[in-house]
Scaffold this motif. Structure first.
Motif, PDB file in Angstrom:
ATOM      1  N   ALA A 151       0.834  -1.211   0.000  1.00 36.04           N
ATOM      2  CA  ALA A 151       0.000   0.000   0.000  1.00 36.04           C
ATOM      3  C   ALA A 151       0.865   1.256   0.000  1.00 36.04           C
ATOM      4  O   ALA A 151       1.935   1.292   0.606  1.00 36.04           O
ATOM      5  CB  ALA A 151      -0.923   0.003   1.212  1.00 36.04           C
ATOM      6  N   ASP A 152       0.395   2.278  -0.692  1.00 33.52           N
ATOM      7  CA  ASP A 152       1.077   3.572  -0.711  1.00 33.52           C
ATOM      8  C   ASP A 152       0.518   4.414   0.428  1.00 33.52           C
ATOM      9  O   ASP A 152      -0.575   4.968   0.331  1.00 33.52           O
ATOM     10  CB  ASP A 152       0.848   4.265  -2.052  1.00 33.52           C
ATOM     11  N   LEU A 153       1.261   4.484   1.516  1.00 34.51           N
ATOM     12  CA  LEU A 153       0.841   5.233   2.700  1.00 34.51           C
ATOM     13  C   LEU A 153       1.733   6.450   2.930  1.00 34.51           C
ATOM     14  O   LEU A 153       1.819   6.966   4.043  1.00 34.51           O
ATOM     15  CB  LEU A 153       0.868   4.316   3.925  1.00 34.51           C
ATOM     16  N   ARG A 154       2.360   6.921   1.871  1.00 35.16           N
ATOM     17  CA  ARG A 154       3.239   8.083   2.007  1.00 35.16           C
ATOM     18  C   ARG A 154       2.454   9.304   2.493  1.00 35.16           C
ATOM     19  O   ARG A 154       1.424   9.657   1.931  1.00 35.16           O
ATOM     20  CB  ARG A 154       3.904   8.403   0.670  1.00 35.16           C
ATOM     21  N   GLY A 155       2.954   9.898   3.553  1.00 35.29           N
ATOM     22  CA  GLY A 155       2.319  11.101   4.078  1.00 35.29           C
ATOM     23  C   GLY A 155       0.994  10.866   4.772  1.00 35.29           C
ATOM     24  O   GLY A 155       0.322  11.821   5.168  1.00 35.29           O
TER      25      GLY A 155
END
Length: 219
Positions: A151-155
């Motif tokens: 998953a892209d959980l950047r920021g």
């Protein structure tokens, strides 16, 4: 006469619009519409009874009904948006990956992924593998045993979230906020990118990002 004809035409158009909407409404919306129409009639009739101005009644009634219709449309849009938001939040918790990812994209398009609408939402065991959750506001969200692989959980703001037993293998948490997040028995792998941009290793303690004491640490 022209004014009366115009008023009647306006009333007919308004009523046609309201009748067309009637079949698509739930019970609560129908009750709201009935109240608005009743109020419109009650506001128009007394003056005509007192003054005997029946032509004026048609004009006033047309105006009041039009106002009621506009008010109802606005209320219907608000209620519809809230219903849609609730439905998408439920879909986000799905264990079917395609359903959960599609819900995340819809929530993002509406701005609900980042505006705090999802705070404290129950997403236990959700299959969010490879989901785009960048900059999502997930404060205090329950992600117990959630699949967040890749998953892209950047920021993302995961402050106070419950991530116990969640799978973060290959997830990107760069810049994510994990203050006070519960991360006991979280599963990571060397592909997992941590909030400071480093990669997870078997010696990494995720609790250094949460500010909480690691209950498994040796003292």
């Amino acid at each position: 006469m022209e004014q009366e004809e115009f008023a009647m035409m306006r009333i007919r158009e308004t009523m046609r619009d309201l009748v067309a909407r009637w079949g698509r409404l739930d019970t609560v919306s129908r009750q709201i519409l009935l109240v608005l129409v009743t109020v419109a009639v009650l506001l128009s009739v007394p003056a005509a009874l007192i003054n005997g101005d029946w032509a004026g009644l048609l004009l006033n009634l047309g105006t009041e009904l039009a106002g009621a219709a506009v008010t109802f449309v606005l209320l219907d849009q608000i209620v519809g948006a809230n219903t849609r938001k609730r439905d998408l939040s439920a879909q986000l918790s799905s264990q079917v990956n395609d359903v959960a990812k599609a819900a995340a994209e819809d929530l993002r398009r509406h701005g609900w992924l980042v505006d705090g609408s999802l705070q404290q939402v129950q997403l236990s065991q959700a299959n969010l593998q490879d989901a785009n959750l960048r900059n999502a506001n997930l404060r205090e969200v329950v992600l117990f045993q959630a699949n967040l692989q890749g998953a892209d959980l950047r920021g993302a703001d995961l402050s106070g979230a419950i991530l116990t037993r969640a799978n973060l293998g290959g997830a990107n948490l760069s810049g994510a906020a994990l203050t006070a997040a519960a991360m006991l028995n979280v599963e990571c792998d060397p592909r997992t990118i941590l909030p400071d941009g480093s990669h997870w290793t078997p010696r990494t303690s995720l609790h250094r990002y949460t500010g909480l004491v690691d209950p498994t640490a040796d003292f």
